[in-house]
Design a protein around this motif. Structure first.
Motif, PDB file in Angstrom:
ATOM      1  N   ALA A   1       0.829  -1.209   0.000  1.00  0.00           N
ATOM      2  CA  ALA A   1       0.000   0.000   0.000  1.00  0.00           C
ATOM      3  C   ALA A   1       0.863   1.259   0.000  1.00  0.00           C
ATOM      4  N   GLU A   2       1.941   1.252   0.788  1.00  0.00           N
ATOM      5  CA  GLU A   2       2.847   2.402   0.801  1.00  0.00           C
ATOM      6  C   GLU A   2       3.489   2.618  -0.571  1.00  0.00           C
ATOM      7  N   GLU A   3       3.893   1.509  -1.198  1.00  0.00           N
ATOM      8  CA  GLU A   3       4.500   1.618  -2.523  1.00  0.00           C
ATOM      9  C   GLU A   3       3.513   2.163  -3.546  1.00  0.00           C
ATOM     10  N   LEU A   4       2.266   1.633  -3.494  1.00  0.00           N
ATOM     11  CA  LEU A   4       1.250   2.128  -4.415  1.00  0.00           C
ATOM     12  C   LEU A   4       0.937   3.596  -4.160  1.00  0.00           C
ATOM     13  N   ARG A   5       0.900   3.988  -2.871  1.00  0.00           N
ATOM     14  CA  ARG A   5       0.626   5.372  -2.539  1.00  0.00           C
ATOM     15  C   ARG A   5       1.740   6.285  -3.050  1.00  0.00           C
ATOM     16  N   ALA A   6       3.000   5.839  -2.903  1.00  0.00           N
ATOM     17  CA  ALA A   6       4.123   6.637  -3.406  1.00  0.00           C
ATOM     18  C   ALA A   6       4.070   6.752  -4.927  1.00  0.00           C
ATOM     19  N   ASP A   7       3.760   5.624  -5.602  1.00  0.00           N
ATOM     20  CA  ASP A   7       3.650   5.667  -7.067  1.00  0.00           C
ATOM     21  C   ASP A   7       2.543   6.605  -7.511  1.00  0.00           C
ATOM     22  N   ALA A   8       1.399   6.529  -6.816  1.00  0.00           N
ATOM     23  CA  ALA A   8       0.271   7.397  -7.184  1.00  0.00           C
ATOM     24  C   ALA A   8       0.612   8.864  -6.953  1.00  0.00           C
ATOM     25  N   ARG A   9       1.309   9.170  -5.843  1.00  0.00           N
ATOM     26  CA  ARG A   9       1.704  10.551  -5.575  1.00  0.00           C
ATOM     27  C   ARG A   9       2.669  11.056  -6.653  1.00  0.00           C
TER      28      ARG A   9
ATOM     29  N   GLU B   1       2.965   9.945  -9.738  1.00  0.00           N
ATOM     30  CA  GLU B   1       2.226  10.099 -11.001  1.00  0.00           C
ATOM     31  C   GLU B   1       1.374  11.361 -10.987  1.00  0.00           C
ATOM     32  N   ALA B   2       0.744  11.646  -9.841  1.00  0.00           N
ATOM     33  CA  ALA B   2      -0.071  12.857  -9.732  1.00  0.00           C
ATOM     34  C   ALA B   2       0.794  14.110  -9.887  1.00  0.00           C
ATOM     35  N   GLU B   3       1.972  14.111  -9.237  1.00  0.00           N
ATOM     36  CA  GLU B   3       2.866  15.257  -9.368  1.00  0.00           C
ATOM     37  C   GLU B   3       3.333  15.429 -10.817  1.00  0.00           C
ATOM     38  N   ARG B   4       3.597  14.305 -11.499  1.00  0.00           N
ATOM     39  CA  ARG B   4       4.031  14.397 -12.894  1.00  0.00           C
ATOM     40  C   ARG B   4       2.919  14.971 -13.776  1.00  0.00           C
ATOM     41  N   LEU B   5       1.688  14.505 -13.540  1.00  0.00           N
ATOM     42  CA  LEU B   5       0.570  15.009 -14.338  1.00  0.00           C
ATOM     43  C   LEU B   5       0.328  16.493 -14.079  1.00  0.00           C
ATOM     44  N   VAL B   6       0.430  16.903 -12.811  1.00  0.00           N
ATOM     45  CA  VAL B   6       0.233  18.318 -12.484  1.00  0.00           C
ATOM     46  C   VAL B   6       1.310  19.174 -13.145  1.00  0.00           C
ATOM     47  N   ALA B   7       2.567  18.707 -13.098  1.00  0.00           N
ATOM     48  CA  ALA B   7       3.656  19.457 -13.727  1.00  0.00           C
ATOM     49  C   ALA B   7       3.440  19.559 -15.238  1.00  0.00           C
ATOM     50  N   ALA B   8       3.020  18.441 -15.857  1.00  0.00           N
ATOM     51  CA  ALA B   8       2.776  18.463 -17.304  1.00  0.00           C
ATOM     52  C   ALA B   8       1.629  19.407 -17.656  1.00  0.00           C
ATOM     53  N   ALA B   9       0.552  19.372 -16.836  1.00  0.00           N
ATOM     54  CA  ALA B   9      -0.585  20.262 -17.099  1.00  0.00           C
ATOM     55  C   ALA B   9      -0.189  21.720 -16.918  1.00  0.00           C
ATOM     56  N   ARG B  10       0.624  22.009 -15.884  1.00  0.00           N
ATOM     57  CA  ARG B  10       1.070  23.389 -15.666  1.00  0.00           C
ATOM     58  C   ARG B  10       1.943  23.871 -16.835  1.00  0.00           C
ATOM     59  N   GLU B  11       2.837  22.999 -17.304  1.00  0.00           N
ATOM     60  CA  GLU B  11       3.704  23.384 -18.421  1.00  0.00           C
ATOM     61  C   GLU B  11       2.883  23.638 -19.685  1.00  0.00           C
ATOM     62  N   GLU B  12       1.907  22.761 -19.933  1.00  0.00           N
ATOM     63  CA  GLU B  12       1.072  22.947 -21.130  1.00  0.00           C
ATOM     64  C   GLU B  12       0.253  24.228 -21.034  1.00  0.00           C
ATOM     65  N   ALA B  13      -0.273  24.522 -19.808  1.00  0.00           N
ATOM     66  CA  ALA B  13      -1.046  25.752 -19.628  1.00  0.00           C
ATOM     67  C   ALA B  13      -0.179  26.980 -19.862  1.00  0.00           C
ATOM     68  N   GLU B  14       1.065  26.945 -19.369  1.00  0.00           N
ATOM     69  CA  GLU B  14       1.963  28.076 -19.587  1.00  0.00           C
ATOM     70  C   GLU B  14       2.280  28.254 -21.076  1.00  0.00           C
ATOM     71  N   GLN B  15       2.484  27.139 -21.777  1.00  0.00           N
ATOM     72  CA  GLN B  15       2.736  27.235 -23.215  1.00  0.00           C
ATOM     73  C   GLN B  15       1.537  27.834 -23.950  1.00  0.00           C
ATOM     74  N   LEU B  16       0.322  27.362 -23.593  1.00  0.00           N
ATOM     75  CA  LEU B  16      -0.877  27.890 -24.238  1.00  0.00           C
ATOM     76  C   LEU B  16      -1.056  29.367 -23.929  1.00  0.00           C
ATOM     77  N   LEU B  17      -0.766  29.753 -22.670  1.00  0.00           N
ATOM     78  CA  LEU B  17      -0.910  31.162 -22.299  1.00  0.00           C
ATOM     79  C   LEU B  17       0.084  32.023 -23.070  1.00  0.00           C
ATOM     80  N   ALA B  18       1.345  31.553 -23.169  1.00  0.00           N
ATOM     81  CA  ALA B  18       2.344  32.307 -23.912  1.00  0.00           C
ATOM     82  C   ALA B  18       1.948  32.434 -25.393  1.00  0.00           C
ATOM     83  N   LYS B  19       1.448  31.337 -25.960  1.00  0.00           N
ATOM     84  CA  LYS B  19       1.026  31.367 -27.363  1.00  0.00           C
ATOM     85  C   LYS B  19      -0.139  32.326 -27.556  1.00  0.00           C
TER      86      LYS B  19
END
Length: 244
Positions: free
Chosen positions: A81-89, A91-109
């Motif tokens: 459970a700890e391993e799955l929780r760490a993996d999920a955290r 993955e969530a951080e990676r998705l948030v970072a990717a979404a933030r980067e894409e939003a910044e690119q769209l805003l700049a464009k």
């Protein structure tokens, strides 16, 4: 089990029918018959009773083994459970970072597109303004030239008619008419020039307003996370087609 019950009933009968010992509550039973019945009982007892006794003898050991197995299972489940929780955290951080980067690119464009659209609008506005001023000046000059020509013709006609006594009055009237006509023509030309300039400026103002509304709508949809603006009447929605 029926054999066990039958042997026990026979033992009870032997004891009940045994000869009693005088002056006591004891009795004399036939040893061989009683032992034979006891052997029958021992043989008739099911093997499950012996297995059950073995289980009872090993009860503490089995409980300890079950406890250890449960503890191991709990530890393993907690680690997974700890391993799955760490993996999920992660993955969530990676998705948030990717979404933030894409939003910044769209805003700049979007910001770059808006700046380009405004710059293009200003350029076309300046071109239309310069063209309108040039056209107005040309019309004014043409009106002035026509006015001067009419005035000169009127003055020449007036001078010619002055020498003729009979037509002096008519010459004055004609000269006044020509001057009035020239002034009216000049005023008409000025009004047409002003109307033309005003029409061009109004068209350009409407074009800029639609372009600015398109940019504002795109920025609002970008910040609200909604879908891209759908084309309206075959237009792309960027504002450039409105200026064109």
């Amino acid at each position: 089990m029926y054999r066990v019950f039958e042997s026990l009933d026979a033992l009870v009968t032997v004891v009940e029918e045994a000869r009693g010992v005088p002056m006591t509550a004891n009795c004399v039973v036939p040893r061989g018959e009683v032992l034979e019945l006891l052997d029958d009982v021992r043989e008739a007892l099911p093997a499950e009773l012996d297995d059950a006794q073995d289980v009872l003898d090993r009860r503490d050991e089995l409980i300890e083994e079950a406890t250890q197995e449960a503890e191991h299972t709990r530890s393993t489940a907690q680690a997974e459970a700890e391993e799955l929780r760490a993996d999920a955290r992660a993955e969530a951080e990676r998705l948030v970072a990717a979404a933030r980067e894409e939003a910044e690119q769209l805003l700049a464009k979007a910001r770059h597109e808006a700046e380009r659209t405004v710059a293009e609008g200003r350029r076309q506005y300046q071109e239309l303004t310069d063209r309108a001023h040039a056209e107005a000046e040309r019309l004014v000059e043409s009106g002035r030239a026509t006015h001067d020509r009419f005035v000169a013709e009127g003055q020449a006609e007036q001078a010619r008619l002055v020498s003729q006594t009979e037509v002096v009055r008519a010459a004055h009237a004609e000269a006044s008419r020509i001057v009035d006509s020239a002034e009216h023509e000049a005023a008409r030309l000025r009004q047409e020039c002003d109307a033309y300039v005003d029409t061009k400026l109004a068209e350009f103002e409407e074009t800029l307003s639609r372009a600015l509304r398109t940019v504002s709508r795109g920025r609002s949809q970008l910040w609200s996370g909604g879908p891209a603006a759908a084309p309206v009447n075959g237009r792309s929605g960027t504002g450039m087609d409105l200026i064109d």
